[in-house]
Design an enzyme around this catalytic site. Structure first.
Site, PDB file in Angstrom:
ATOM      1  N   HIS A   1     -43.574  -5.622  10.091  1.00 40.79           N
ATOM      2  CA  HIS A   1     -44.351  -4.426   9.731  1.00 40.79           C
ATOM      3  C   HIS A   1     -44.698  -4.547   8.246  1.00 40.79           C
ATOM      4  O   HIS A   1     -43.884  -5.033   7.447  1.00 40.79           O
ATOM      5  CB  HIS A   1     -43.513  -3.143   9.890  1.00 40.79           C
ATOM      6  CG  HIS A   1     -43.468  -2.581  11.275  1.00 40.79           C
ATOM      7  ND1 HIS A   1     -42.312  -2.066  11.829  1.00 40.79           N
ATOM      8  CD2 HIS A   1     -44.446  -2.411  12.209  1.00 40.79           C
ATOM      9  CE1 HIS A   1     -42.580  -1.606  13.048  1.00 40.79           C
ATOM     10  NE2 HIS A   1     -43.859  -1.806  13.303  1.00 40.79           N
TER      11      HIS A   1
ATOM     12  N   CYS B   1     -38.549   2.874   6.843  1.00 37.30           N
ATOM     13  CA  CYS B   1     -38.735   2.988   8.299  1.00 37.30           C
ATOM     14  C   CYS B   1     -38.248   4.335   8.820  1.00 37.30           C
ATOM     15  O   CYS B   1     -38.760   4.841   9.815  1.00 37.30           O
ATOM     16  CB  CYS B   1     -37.953   1.904   9.037  1.00 37.30           C
ATOM     17  SG  CYS B   1     -38.372   0.232   8.613  1.00 37.30           S
TER      18      CYS B   1
HETATM   19  N1  ARG Z   1     -36.461  -1.838  15.923  1.00 34.89           N
HETATM   20  C1  ARG Z   1     -37.661  -1.275  15.397  1.00 34.89           C
HETATM   21  C2  ARG Z   1     -38.855  -2.092  15.851  1.00 34.89           C
HETATM   22  O1  ARG Z   1     -38.747  -3.301  15.896  1.00 34.89           O
HETATM   23  C3  ARG Z   1     -37.602  -1.193  13.912  1.00 34.89           C
HETATM   24  C4  ARG Z   1     -38.762  -0.474  13.305  1.00 34.89           C
HETATM   25  C5  ARG Z   1     -38.752  -0.448  11.829  1.00 34.89           C
HETATM   26  N2  ARG Z   1     -39.778   0.383  11.326  1.00 34.89           N
HETATM   27  C6  ARG Z   1     -40.573   0.099  10.291  1.00 34.89           C
HETATM   28  N3  ARG Z   1     -41.371   1.019   9.857  1.00 34.89           N
HETATM   29  N4  ARG Z   1     -40.610  -1.100   9.768  1.00 34.89           N
HETATM   30  O2  ARG Z   1     -39.890  -1.590  16.166  1.00 34.89           O
END
Ligand code: ARG
Length: 273
Positions: free
Chosen positions: A167, A261
């Site tokens: 991300h 996150c």
């Molecule tokens: N386990 C989640 C996923 O892989 C983690 C999300 C993390 N969120 C972020 N905004 N980077 O989607």
């Protein structure tokens, strides 16, 4: 230079049902133990930190069976009173989208539905007058055009190339209207050139900082809340005049998440953008 903190409105989701039951990014190992109680305590500390800084924190009810719902940044993109809902890449997270959508609707935001995969503020960061939009792993490139149409900010596509930094908010932090911090190697050569052009004074993070999700930070323009383990990055930010606050979110990191996150910024009208 004086650094002004802007009071923020955040949305968070208590990790009541947090677990690592599946693997949709390289951080997640469903066979490794997770201390659910510790995850909640660490998250409470993050929330309390925001309250102590004078920010407001609203809460969305967690839903059983949605272990990643704690990562509120993926619930939407909210700018100038408009909320764009999300569409997850992975079926394991799909049911989070309507839960967040309902929350935005009840809170009175002007709602927009995504036409393509779009994982909200995980991949969409407002930096001054530009929207930086990640793609490569989660959010589809096609959704960038919709973001520009909905919000009316020029959208700059950022091509992510390292699966650990899947991300945009794991590879880049917006520090204030003019400055960002990022890990150059997480981006394609073209995106690195764009970042150098837009932010010649940016803070460059090291791989060691990024590997503890140090770039998954939340800044109010003066205080930067970041993972406690990102000590080099914190020192660089202090050199620039920011006040850093380290938070230990070791349990949530097992799902690939950090402070940013867990935090969705709710941007009201133009004045509080
Ligand atoms: N386990 C989640 C996923 O892989 C983690 C999300 C993390 N969120 C972020 N905004 N980077 O989607």
């Amino acid at each position: 230079m004086t650094m002004d903190a802007t009071s923020q409105r955040f949305l968070m989701c208590r990790p009541t049902y947090f677990a690592v039951d599946y693997a949709i990014n390289p951080w997640m190992d469903p066979t490794a133990p997770v201390d659910a109680g510790l995850a909640i305590r660490q998250w409470e500390q993050l929330r309390q930190t925001y309250l102590d800084l004078g920010h407001s924190v609203e809460l969305i009810d967690p839903v059983a069976g949605l272990p990643d719902m704690v990562f509120a940044a993926n619930g939407g993109t909210v700018i100038d009173g408009k909320a764009m809902a999300v569409q997850f890449r992975d079926p394991q997270r799909a049911d989070e989208a309507p839960a967040y959508r309902d929350w935005f609707e009840a809170a009175g935001f002007e709602l927009y539905d995504p036409k393509h995969v779009n994982e909200g503020e995980g991949d969409v960061l407002l930096a001054g007058d530009h929207l930086l939009a990640g793609t490569g792993f989660r959010t589809a490139h096609a959704s960038h055009a919709q973001l520009q149409e909905v919000f009316g900010y020029p959208v700059i596509t950022m091509q992510l190339v390292d699966p650990r930094f899947y991300h945009l908010d794991t590879a880049l932090t917006v520090l204030d209207e003019r400055t960002v911090a990022y890990l150059p190697e997480a981006f394609s050569p073209g995106s690195q050139a764009v970042l150098r052009r837009l932010f010649p004074d940016a803070v460059h993070a090291t791989m060691a900082d990024a590997e503890v999700l140090g770039l998954n930070a939340v800044s109010d323009g003066r205080h930067v809340v970041l993972p406690a383990q990102a000590t080099d990055l914190a020192a660089k930010l202090r050199d620039r005049g920011y006040e850093t606050i380290g938070i230990d979110l070791s349990e949530l990191r097992k799902a690939g998440g950090g402070p940013k996150c867990c935090t969705l910024r709710l941007r009201q009208g133009k004045a509080s953008k």
